[in-house]
Design a protein around this motif. Structure first.
Motif, short mmCIF file in Angstrom:
data_model
loop_
_atom_site.label_atom_id
_atom_site.label_comp_id
_atom_site.label_asym_id
_atom_site.label_seq_id
_atom_site.Cartn_x
_atom_site.Cartn_y
_atom_site.Cartn_z
N ARG A 62 0.88 -1.16 0.57
CA ARG A 62 0.26 -0.02 0.26
C ARG A 62 0.75 1.61 -0.08
O ARG A 62 1.62 1.24 -1.17
CB ARG A 62 -0.97 0.04 1.19
CG ARG A 62 -1.76 1.07 1.20
CD ARG A 62 -3.36 0.86 0.25
NE ARG A 62 -3.73 2.03 0.40
CZ ARG A 62 -4.77 2.54 -0.79
NH1 ARG A 62 -4.97 1.95 -2.05
NH2 ARG A 62 -5.79 3.29 -0.95
N LEU A 63 0.77 2.39 1.13
CA LEU A 63 1.43 3.29 1.76
C LEU A 63 2.79 3.25 1.18
O LEU A 63 3.35 2.53 2.33
CB LEU A 63 1.08 4.06 2.24
CG LEU A 63 -0.38 4.77 1.80
CD1 LEU A 63 -0.94 5.19 2.85
CD2 LEU A 63 -0.90 4.87 0.34
N THR A 65 6.16 5.95 3.02
CA THR A 65 6.43 7.34 3.28
C THR A 65 7.18 7.87 3.80
O THR A 65 7.55 6.62 4.48
CB THR A 65 5.72 7.68 4.90
OG1 THR A 65 3.65 6.87 4.38
CG2 THR A 65 4.94 9.03 4.69
N TYR A 86 3.09 7.80 -1.54
CA TYR A 86 3.66 6.88 -2.07
C TYR A 86 2.49 5.12 -2.27
O TYR A 86 2.73 5.30 -1.41
CB TYR A 86 4.72 6.38 -3.13
CG TYR A 86 4.90 6.04 -4.15
CD1 TYR A 86 3.99 6.43 -5.44
CD2 TYR A 86 5.03 4.94 -4.56
CE1 TYR A 86 4.34 6.15 -6.46
CE2 TYR A 86 4.88 3.92 -6.02
CZ TYR A 86 3.97 4.76 -6.51
OH TYR A 86 4.18 4.13 -7.97
N ASP A 87 1.23 5.61 -3.26
CA ASP A 87 0.29 4.54 -3.10
C ASP A 87 0.68 4.28 -4.18
O ASP A 87 0.27 3.95 -5.25
CB ASP A 87 -1.02 5.24 -2.85
CG ASP A 87 -2.09 4.31 -2.43
OD1 ASP A 87 -1.80 3.18 -2.82
OD2 ASP A 87 -3.28 4.76 -1.98
N THR A 90 -2.44 2.70 -6.14
CA THR A 90 -3.36 3.60 -7.48
C THR A 90 -2.60 4.24 -7.97
O THR A 90 -2.39 5.29 -9.00
CB THR A 90 -3.88 4.95 -6.38
OG1 THR A 90 -3.13 5.51 -5.48
CG2 THR A 90 -5.09 3.65 -5.26
#
Length: 719
Positions: A62-63, A65, A86-87, A90
């Motif tokens: 997922r993320l 950071t 930053y994802d 997506t």
């Protein structure tokens, strides 16, 4: 870093005019924005991305950071922030806080940013920018990226003024950018100066890159006592990549509406420029008036070219009434010509034709220039074995005119030269034969001819010595002998021949007349001496002086217009001098003094001085016996760091009259200049004078509004 590159292009509306800004800032002005990009990465790291941060965290799938001191570097660009998220699912990048971008063309600060790496779209909030190396700066409430080629800026502004005092600003409520087409569209665009609106338009387009774009250019305006208010508005038309045009609408208060056209085209083998000025109804002259000029050049083959220069005015007084200065109003005629030229290693061939439109009313039909229909010239300069060299000057031409003698002329002048050049001296003798023949109509003799030998010997020495202060002084004596026997030339016509203006270069010429219709007899020796003072390090010339004189061994019998032979033993003494006591000072003078008549025939003097703080002064004086006796003074004087005074006075002692007076005031700040100029000058031979006033506002990094009369100094703006 791709969205940052797009952001850079999106603010190109300000970058395009400001990137050319190269101004000397006043002492109180802020310095240009600094280049904030990091050091260039090694070639091996090209295309890679380097991210540094104090802390790093990542959720599975997922993320990702980065926090605290985040710095991202890629290909010479740098991004700094406190937090970057930053994802990975997506492809979205979020910068919730401040962001600082540094690139080679733009520095950007934003309050926040987000970017979709998959959709290649994003948004930047509260944007401020500066342009490295210039004082260009501005802001936008937001910058939204729709795709890599399209963006929108909301509440945009640009200026080159200090941030605490933006004397002028270019603003728009919205700017849409089409980077693919290179076009920007602004809504509610306005230009303000000192809080006063100078321009407003609900809609306008502008270029974003070097591609030309159709649209209006900055207007010009002035005022003259004779014609009143004079306003011109140019419109630029980008017709094709290789051609364009500028249409200028001009309104002269007391004369009427005028239209101007300038059209240019360029191909790999051709180029041309057409200029037309048309005043359909001149109320003061009570007639329509025009001026047209067309210049054309074509490369037909590797060593062959063709060209044409065509000019025509509606009447003799066109430049007197509508010309911009004394030089334009004193044009005696307009020359139109066409030519075909070819050249090789040792030869050059030209086929030409020209006609003239006489503008000077004092030139009668019997004194008009001849039309040359056509004129063919061939020149050859070819080395021979040893130190010999062969040259040929030849011409075949037909002269035509409504009145007087007409006909054809052929002139051949072959010569053989011997060139011996060695360190410290040279010897160049030459021997030639000049033969000229005519076929005439309207003359007492229809086929006169003339043939004569021409012999010259040119010899010189060059001495030099070293002086204190790392300087070199030279001493260069030179002798030039010329022998041409007398030939009776009274039966020859005078198509295009005049007596050359005597000067230092004329001391070493083989003929005292221009054109082949007369070749002066000569048995004379020129003695000349030149001395120079040079800097040994770079060869800079501090002082140059030359003096010379011709000694005649026989009388000068060949003359023009049935003038009597000239009986004299020596010519006037000619002297020239140039002195540069410092890099910013240059003094030159010339004198032509006749010892036999004890008279000064020609004198000139010039002094140019430029100070480190922008001061400039130029003094000039010209005298030619019975023709010219004029003095000229030009100056630019800074009163303080912002205010400059400019002026010029040209005075004729012969007519006891001031030919021109120009005066003006220039206020120069960090980001703008304002010039007021008044000018009075003689506009014609009857000493009629014209008075005009000019106003020009220069917004540095953007452009100028108004008009200036002409360039007062070569290295300064137009005044």
């Amino acid at each position: 870093m791709y969205p940052l590159r797009l952001l850079t292009a999106a603010i190109a509306v300000a970058l395009a005019p400001a990137s050319a800004l190269a101004q000397r800032e006043a002492l109180s002005c802020p310095p240009p924005a600094q280049l904030r990009i990091p050091e260039r990465p090694p070639e091996s790291l090209r295309g890679s991305t380097d991210i540094q941060a104090e802390t790093f965290s990542a959720e599975r799938g997922r993320l990702v950071t980065f926090r605290d001191g985040v710095r991202l570097v890629q290909d010479g660009q740098q991004l700094e922030t406190d937090e970057l998220i930053y994802d990975t699912a997506t492809g979205r990048v979020d910068i919730p806080g401040w962001m600082r971008y540094s690139g080679p063309q733009l520095n950007v600060d934003a309050g926040s940013a987000r970017y979709d790496t998959r959709g290649r779209a994003g948004r930047f909030e509260t944007v401020g920018y500066t342009i490295p190396g210039t004082t260009g700066r501005g802001s936008a409430a937001s910058v939204e990226m729709f795709d890599p080629e399209h963006a929108r800026l909301q509440t945009f502004d640009f200026t080159t003024c200090p941030p605490e005092q933006p004397d002028w600003q270019l603003q728009a409520s919205r700017v849409d950018m089409d980077l693919e087409e290179g076009v920007g569209t602004a809504r509610n665009a306005r230009l303000t100066f000192k809080g006063v609106p100078l321009l407003y338009t609900p809609w306008l387009t502008f270029p974003l890159d070097d591609r030309r774009k159709t649209g209006f250019l900055y207007p010009g305006f002035g005022y003259s006592a004779d014609d009143g208010v004079d306003i011109s508005v140019p419109w630029y038309w980008n017709i094709a990549p290789n051609q364009d045009a500028t249409l200028t609408g001009r309104w002269i208060e007391k004369r009427g509406a005028m239209l101007g056209l300038e059209h240019r085209f360029l191909t790999p083998r051709q180029s041309g420029e057409l200029e037309i000025e048309w005043l359909p109804d001149d109320r003061r002259a009570d007639r329509g008036r025009y001026f047209g000029e067309f210049d054309y050049h074509a490369r037909l083959a590797q060593d062959w070219a063709a060209g044409a220069s065509l000019k025509r005015a509606s009447d003799d007084d066109y430049f007197v009434d509508l010309g911009g200065d004394l030089h334009a109003s004193s044009i005696p005629f307009l020359r139109s010509a066409a030519s075909l030229r070819g050249s090789g290693r040792y030869w050059a061939l030209a086929l030409e034709a020209d006609v003239f439109q006489v503008l000077d009313e004092s030139v009668g039909p019997s004194r008009e220039p001849y039309r040359r229909l056509p004129r063919t010239t061939l020149t050859i300069d070819r080395p021979l074995p040893g130190r010999l060299r062969f040259s040929l000057d030849s011409e075949l031409v037909y002269f035509d005119r409504e009145q007087g003698t007409t006909g054809g002329r052929v002139d051949l002048f072959p010569r053989v030269h011997y060139d011996y050049v060695a360190p410290g001296w040279h010897l160049r003798p030459s021997l030639g034969v000049r033969s000229t023949a005519y076929q005439l109509d309207g003359a007492d003799e229809s086929s006169p001819t003339r043939t004569m030998p021409v012999a010259t010997v040119d010899a010189g020495l060059a001495f030099e010595r070293a002086l204190d202060g790392d300087r070199i002084q030279t001493l260069e004596p030179r002798l030039y002998y010329l022998y041409v026997p007398y030939r009776d030339q009274d039966a020859l016509p005078d198509f295009d021949t005049r007596e050359l203006t005597f000067g230092f270069s004329q001391l070493f010429h083989y003929n005292r007349f221009s054109g082949p219709d007369r070749h002066g007899d000569a048995n004379q020796l020129t003695a000349a001496l030149t001395s120079r003072l040079l800097d040994a390090g770079d060869g800079y010339s501090r002082f140059e002086m030359s003096v010379g004189q011709i000694f005649h061994f026989t009388d000068l019998r060949v003359q023009l217009d049935d003038q009597p032979r000239e009986r004299r033993d020596q010519s006037a003494t000619v002297a020239e001098m140039t002195w540069r006591p410092a890099r910013q000072v240059a003094l030159n003078a010339g004198l032509q003094y006749d010892l036999e008549s004890d008279e000064t025939q020609v004198a000139r003097f010039g002094l140019n001085w430029g100070g480190d703080d922008g001061q400039q002064v130029a003094l000039g004086y010209r005298f030619r016996q019975d023709r010219v006796d004029q003095a000229d003074v030009r100056f630019r004087y800074p009163v303080n760091e912002n205010l400059n005074l400019i002026g010029r006075v040209t005075y004729s002692f012969q007519e006891n009259e001031t030919l021109e007076v120009l005066g003006g005031v220039e206020y120069d700040s960090c980001c703008w200049s304002l010039r007021f100029t008044a000018r009075e000058w003689v506009s014609d031979r009857e000493s009629d004078k014209r008075t005009a006033f000019f106003v020009e506002l220069v917004l540095k990094g953007l452009g100028s509004v108004g008009r200036a009369p002409y360039r007062l100094f070569a290295d300064q703006a137009r005044y």
